[in-house]
Design an enzyme around this catalytic site. Sequence first.
Site, short mmCIF file in Angstrom:
data_model
loop_
_atom_site.label_atom_id
_atom_site.label_comp_id
_atom_site.label_asym_id
_atom_site.label_seq_id
_atom_site.Cartn_x
_atom_site.Cartn_y
_atom_site.Cartn_z
N ASN A 26 -4.37 23.45 51.54
CA ASN A 26 -5.37 24.31 51.27
C ASN A 26 -5.14 26.01 51.50
O ASN A 26 -6.00 26.79 51.66
CB ASN A 26 -7.04 24.44 52.55
CG ASN A 26 -7.93 22.94 52.40
OD1 ASN A 26 -7.64 22.11 50.65
ND2 ASN A 26 -8.06 22.32 52.94
N ARG A 27 -3.74 25.53 51.90
CA ARG A 27 -2.99 27.05 51.72
C ARG A 27 -3.38 28.39 52.94
O ARG A 27 -3.26 28.79 52.99
CB ARG A 27 -3.64 28.57 50.92
CG ARG A 27 -3.31 27.57 49.43
CD ARG A 27 -1.78 28.07 48.57
NE ARG A 27 -1.13 27.36 47.99
CZ ARG A 27 -0.44 26.33 48.10
NH1 ARG A 27 -0.97 25.45 48.62
NH2 ARG A 27 -0.15 26.12 46.16
#
Length: 215
Positions: free
Chosen positions: A192-193
Amino acid sequence: MQKDLGDYRKSYEKSALMEDSISDNPIQLFQTWFYEVENSDGVDEPNAMTVSTVGLDGFPKSRVVLLKKYTHEGFIFYTNYNSEKGKAISENPNLCLSFFWANLERQVIIKGVAEKLPENLSDGYFESRPEGSKLGAVVSEQSTVIDSRAVLEDNLARLEKEYSDKEIERPKHWGGYLVRPVSMEFWQGRPNRLHDRIRYTLTDEYEWKMERLAP
Ligand SMILES: Cc1cc2nc3c(=O)[nH]c(=O)nc-3n(C[C@H](O)[C@H](O)[C@H](O)COP(=O)(O)O)c2cc1C
């Protein structure tokens, strides 16, 4: 012409970088990561790093060179002191070194100050190189404009004859730089970065301060 690359997307899930499980010393952490990269599959040249200099023209320039040694003092690579990077370093020794090890989803970014290695250490490393690489260092006036490839091949043929029965000495314009780090940033890709970024900065007391950065 155009090509949309927006679909290149990857979730990074291999590992994590948590403060309580890493060394207080970034060179120690570098050693741990380097060892893991060397023992992983899928990296051809784990010691290939990008070296960025600030050029005499005011532009940054990055190129790949091979890290040949690291110690508690810093990071060593070899090059031609008269090359574009050599000239840049003589005016401004502040460098950035970076590694991207895609297979482990890791990046390391090192800011540091370069100094020429003592001559005897450059001699020692030059000695250990294969003959072809030694001649290559003598033949090539790195970063100068040449008329054609033939210039290099003719020079090489001439030098092969000249040195057929004598030792090839290290040219004085070829040698090592030791880059003493002032900051080292470790990046570990996460889902999710929300990647992990830990930066170590050298303080006035010659201790390392560790901080987490937002991805
Ligand atoms: C994988 C790889 C390894 C390289 N290793 C070195 C090296 O150790 N030393 C070096 O001077 N150039 C090395 N080069 C060439 C440099 O990228 C660069 O072309 C050269 O140093 C001249 O750079 P400059 O004109 O900016 O000074 C390497 C290139 C690649 C792609």
